[in-house]
Design a protein around this motif. Structure first.
Motif, short mmCIF file in Angstrom:
data_model
loop_
_atom_site.label_atom_id
_atom_site.label_comp_id
_atom_site.label_asym_id
_atom_site.label_seq_id
_atom_site.Cartn_x
_atom_site.Cartn_y
_atom_site.Cartn_z
N ARG A 250 0.83 -1.20 0.00
CA ARG A 250 0.00 0.00 0.00
C ARG A 250 0.87 1.26 0.00
N GLN A 251 1.96 1.22 0.74
CA GLN A 251 2.87 2.37 0.77
C GLN A 251 3.52 2.60 -0.59
N GLN A 252 3.82 1.50 -1.25
CA GLN A 252 4.43 1.57 -2.58
C GLN A 252 3.46 2.26 -3.57
N ILE A 253 2.19 1.88 -3.47
CA ILE A 253 1.17 2.49 -4.34
C ILE A 253 0.98 3.96 -3.97
N MET B 138 -7.70 5.20 -2.04
CA MET B 138 -6.27 5.32 -2.36
C MET B 138 -5.78 6.73 -2.07
N LEU B 139 -6.57 7.74 -2.44
CA LEU B 139 -6.18 9.13 -2.19
C LEU B 139 -6.11 9.42 -0.70
N ARG B 140 -7.07 8.90 0.06
CA ARG B 140 -7.07 9.12 1.50
C ARG B 140 -5.83 8.51 2.15
N TYR B 141 -5.53 7.30 1.72
CA TYR B 141 -4.34 6.64 2.29
C TYR B 141 -3.08 7.43 1.94
N THR C 143 0.22 9.10 4.34
CA THR C 143 1.66 8.93 4.15
C THR C 143 2.35 10.29 3.98
N LEU C 144 1.61 11.26 3.47
CA LEU C 144 2.12 12.62 3.31
C LEU C 144 2.44 13.20 4.68
N ARG C 145 1.51 13.01 5.63
CA ARG C 145 1.73 13.51 6.97
C ARG C 145 2.92 12.82 7.60
N ASP D 155 -13.46 16.39 1.40
CA ASP D 155 -13.35 15.07 2.00
C ASP D 155 -12.94 15.22 3.48
N PRO D 156 -13.89 15.02 4.39
CA PRO D 156 -13.61 15.25 5.82
C PRO D 156 -12.41 14.44 6.33
N GLU D 157 -12.21 13.23 5.79
CA GLU D 157 -11.11 12.40 6.27
C GLU D 157 -9.76 13.02 5.88
N ILE D 158 -9.66 13.48 4.64
CA ILE D 158 -8.43 14.13 4.19
C ILE D 158 -8.23 15.45 4.92
N ALA D 159 -9.32 16.20 5.11
CA ALA D 159 -9.24 17.46 5.85
C ALA D 159 -8.71 17.23 7.25
#
Lengths: 197, 197
Positions: A11-14, A56-59, A63-65, A113-117
């Motif tokens: 998942r991290q690779q993706i 995928m975008l949420r995950y 990883t960005l954080r 997207d509340p989760e990304i926010a």
């Protein structure tokens, strides 16, 4: 061949592939096909690890954080000054530039997207608290103008650096000019320069 | 029915649809189908006015700058202070919020497209020159700390406001908190507060 696949590793690779595409082309470039090609795996594999593109975008945001936290921790050891931390947030090298681009690519999405926010806000809170703690320590050492409130100043400094980061990305200023502006601002809140005697 | 179609008017109508979609979903939402639906015209019509999606995005950026210029001109009359102009750049109402979202949506794209980057830079230069002129006038009136350089300070202020605008968008701060931070910064560069006697 080993059957067991390290789920989290894959998942991290993706997510890394998502970040590279987002830095290069924005979220509009992030399709299942492009991500699979960038990660060097099949479309079916990507779908196996993420139920949907949104998933995928949420995950990828989490990883960005992680990358931001690592950079902060690396700069938050003994003797680290607020100036070092602020400069670390500017897109002065390839990695920081990519992070800034990806964060920008995700910004509009974060508002819907509340989760990304939530990930954005958690990252900002961590940064703010770290900067406020460094400022409070500086004030305790008599290095800060006594009227400066660490919590308020931390928010102001982070807004300034965020604006400077975009300005550097867009070529309005060079990295050196951005650093000079950070120094100009810090000179106004540090005790030594204001009361040189 | 009149045969003559106002070409420029129709292009602006399509660009407005692009901006609405970009503000809502980012550039990833801007497809030919979506734009046609949002503008209430056929796909063929959109293709008649723009040779490609890139062409359409570039044109939309020019209209973005137009909106910014209008807002600046509206705030640049006699007696306008730098504070008013800076606050006008915060996403405090629906229109300013949409503009900020669209600008963010276009940011990553601006880094890859020299024409869009050029529009961004022109808009920034206009803003910077306007703020610098207001600061120079304030300094001439003795309202500014004499060591403040109008051109440098304009860049710093615009970076701060740009960072605050993103922070307000993302809900890190309220609009009132952002205004309070602008006032805190301005209090440090205005002559009256620093030399109260």
């Amino acid at each position: 061949m080993p059957k067991r696949v390290d789920h989290e590793h894959r998942r991290q690779q993706i997510a890394a592939a998502v970040r590279r595409i987002a830095a290069d082309r924005g979220l509009e470039g992030v399709s299942l096909n492009e991500v699979a090609a960038e990660a060097g795996i099949s479309k079916g594999f990507v779908q196996h690890y993420f139920a949907s593109r949104d998933d995928m975008l949420r995950y990828a945001t989490t990883t960005l954080r992680g990358a931001l936290e690592e950079r902060i921790v690396a700069r938050s050891g003994d003797g680290v000054r607020v100036r070092d931390l602020l400069i670390a947030l500017l897109p002065l090298d390839e990695a920081a530039r990519d992070d800034a681009l990806v964060a920008n690519a995700f910004l509009v999405r974060a508002l819907k997207d509340p989760e990304i926010a939530c990930h954005f806000r958690t990252g900002h809170r961590l940064l703010r608290d770290t900067v406020a703690a460094l400022l409070a320590a500086a004030r305790a050492d008599g290095d800060l103008v006594p009227t400066v409130d660490p919590a308020t100043e931390a928010v102001l400094l982070l807004a300034l650096v965020s604006g400077l980061a975009d300005a550097v990305l867009l070529g309005y200023q060079s990295g050196d000019e951005a650093i000079a502006l950070i120094d100009l601002h810090l000179s106004r809140i540090t005790a030594t320069r204001r009361n040189p005697r």
